[in-house]
Design an enzyme around this catalytic site. Structure first.
Site, PDB file in Angstrom:
ATOM      1  N   ASP A  65      83.220  33.608  80.160  1.00  0.00           N
ATOM      2  CA  ASP A  65      82.904  34.807  79.390  1.00  0.00           C
ATOM      3  C   ASP A  65      83.065  34.611  77.888  1.00  0.00           C
ATOM      4  OD1 ASP A  65      85.679  34.559  79.699  1.00  0.00           O
ATOM      5  OD2 ASP A  65      85.838  36.281  81.020  1.00  0.00           O
ATOM      6  N   ASN A 117      94.162  44.309  86.440  1.00  0.00           N
ATOM      7  CA  ASN A 117      93.441  45.240  87.316  1.00  0.00           C
ATOM      8  C   ASN A 117      92.625  44.489  88.373  1.00  0.00           C
ATOM      9  OD1 ASN A 117      91.435  44.122  85.802  1.00  0.00           O
ATOM     10  ND2 ASN A 117      90.774  46.005  84.803  1.00  0.00           N
ATOM     11  N   HIS A 154      90.539  41.988  87.758  1.00  0.00           N
ATOM     12  CA  HIS A 154      89.242  41.449  87.319  1.00  0.00           C
ATOM     13  C   HIS A 154      89.243  39.917  87.333  1.00  0.00           C
ATOM     14  CE1 HIS A 154      90.383  41.524  82.732  1.00  0.00           C
ATOM     15  NE2 HIS A 154      90.560  40.312  83.212  1.00  0.00           N
ATOM     16  N   GLU A 195      84.960  43.855  85.846  1.00  0.00           N
ATOM     17  CA  GLU A 195      85.980  44.891  85.941  1.00  0.00           C
ATOM     18  C   GLU A 195      85.830  45.663  87.254  1.00  0.00           C
ATOM     19  OE1 GLU A 195      88.260  44.703  83.903  1.00  0.00           O
ATOM     20  OE2 GLU A 195      87.691  44.764  81.791  1.00  0.00           O
TER      21      GLU A 195
HETATM   22  C1  F6R Z   1      89.243  34.783  80.627  1.00  0.00           C
HETATM   23  C2  F6R Z   1      88.921  35.611  81.789  1.00  0.00           C
HETATM   24  C3  F6R Z   1      89.862  36.691  82.245  1.00  0.00           C
HETATM   25  C4  F6R Z   1      91.307  36.230  82.285  1.00  0.00           C
HETATM   26  C5  F6R Z   1      92.208  37.361  82.778  1.00  0.00           C
HETATM   27  C6  F6R Z   1      93.666  36.962  82.776  1.00  0.00           C
HETATM   28  O1  F6R Z   1      88.218  33.845  80.386  1.00  0.00           O
HETATM   29  O2  F6R Z   1      87.898  35.444  82.357  1.00  0.00           O
HETATM   30  O3  F6R Z   1      89.463  37.106  83.526  1.00  0.00           O
HETATM   31  O4  F6R Z   1      91.418  35.111  83.129  1.00  0.00           O
HETATM   32  O5  F6R Z   1      92.048  38.482  81.965  1.00  0.00           O
HETATM   33  O6  F6R Z   1      94.077  36.769  81.468  1.00  0.00           O
HETATM   34  P1  F6R Z   1      95.507  36.146  81.141  1.00  0.00           P
HETATM   35  O7  F6R Z   1      95.492  34.770  81.673  1.00  0.00           O
HETATM   36  O8  F6R Z   1      95.573  36.181  79.643  1.00  0.00           O
HETATM   37  O9  F6R Z   1      96.508  37.030  81.793  1.00  0.00           O
END
Ligand code: F6R
Length: 243
Positions: free
Chosen positions: A67, A136, A138, A143
């Site tokens: 992303d 959440n 995701h 989401e």
């Molecule tokens: C990042 C991504 C997100 C993160 C997720 C967890 O490229 O795709 O899905 O993996 O938000 O983020 P952290 O590791 O910062 O808790």
């Protein structure tokens, strides 16, 4: 689904890095699907160390990231492109022309999504997709919602995601409200998936993802339907799991 219990974040990072390194050693011209955020930082650091010690060669590796924030250029320090350069690409011998992320500055969002799907297809799909998971549930920026999106798309970030990502920005107003993300269909098409989860604040949602109903309300739950998923989670993250 294989679940590896890590003692703590360091152990999680070591196990994660070993799996990625094994992929590169087994198939030097592999396609890695990569993630940003806090979860993979320790693993990237170990991969860099092993590269510096001469144990890993990234010269034939291709990467596609999950992303990118919409509206941020690659020079912006909060962009995921910048993150990847800082934590991995800038420190190993990867060919930068074979590292791909959605272009946050693209004028036409729809066209950018199709372009990115085209890239993933043209490199032959993903051999190993690394995933973190949001509070959440995701994955990528898919989401919670009413359905699973197939291909790359532009999303409005959930309020909880904006709050969680606030820590990387000077103020909440600066956190982008939209992002491009690979779709669930593309993630599920990866030949292998590696989900890494750390911390007790994700324990409940991890247990729902791994053993609750498969539902777009918990996007990571779709991984139960993939035939080759490895989960590396620390004890805190696994504290609500009965598996
Ligand atoms: C990042 C991504 C997100 C993160 C997720 C967890 O490229 O795709 O899905 O993996 O938000 O983020 P952290 O590791 O910062 O808790």
């Amino acid at each position: 689904m294989r679940i590896y219990r890590a003692k703590d974040y360091l152990d999680l990072s070591r196990k994660t890095a070993r799996i990625i390194a094994a992929q590169i050693i087994m198939k030097p011209d592999c396609v890695l699907g990569l993630a940003t955020g806090s979860s993979p930082v320790g693993a990237y650091e170990m991969l860099v160390n092993w590269y510096e010690e001469g144990d890993l060669d990234f010269s034939k590796v291709t990467t596609v990231n999950l992303d990118e924030y919409r509206g941020l250029s690659r020079e912006n320090e909060q962009s995921y492109d910048y993150f990847m350069q800082k934590h991995l690409f800038g420190k190993v011998n990867i060919d930068r022309s074979r590292t791909f992320l959605p272009d946050g500055t693209a004028a036409d969002g729809e066209q950018e999504c199709r372009r990115y799907d085209g890239i993933i297809q043209s490199v032959g799909g993903v051999d190993l997709q690394l995933l973190g998971m949001g509070h959440n549930g995701h994955i990528g920026f898919n989401e919670p919602g009413g359905f699973f999106e197939k291909g790359t798309h532009c999303v409005d970030l959930a309020e909880s995601t904006i709050r969680a990502n606030r820590r990387f920005f000077e103020s909440e107003e600066e956190v982008p409200r939209q992002a491009y993300t690979m779709g669930i269909g593309t993630i599920m098409a990866a030949r292998r998936i590696l989900l890494i989860v750390s911390g007790k604040e994700k324990a409940e949602v991890l247990s729902r993802a791994l053993s609750g109903p498969v539902t777009p309300e918990v996007p990571a739950s779709i991984l139960q339907f993939h035939r080759d998923v490895t989960v590396v989670a620390d004890e805190e993250a696994l504290s609500c799991c009965t598996l």
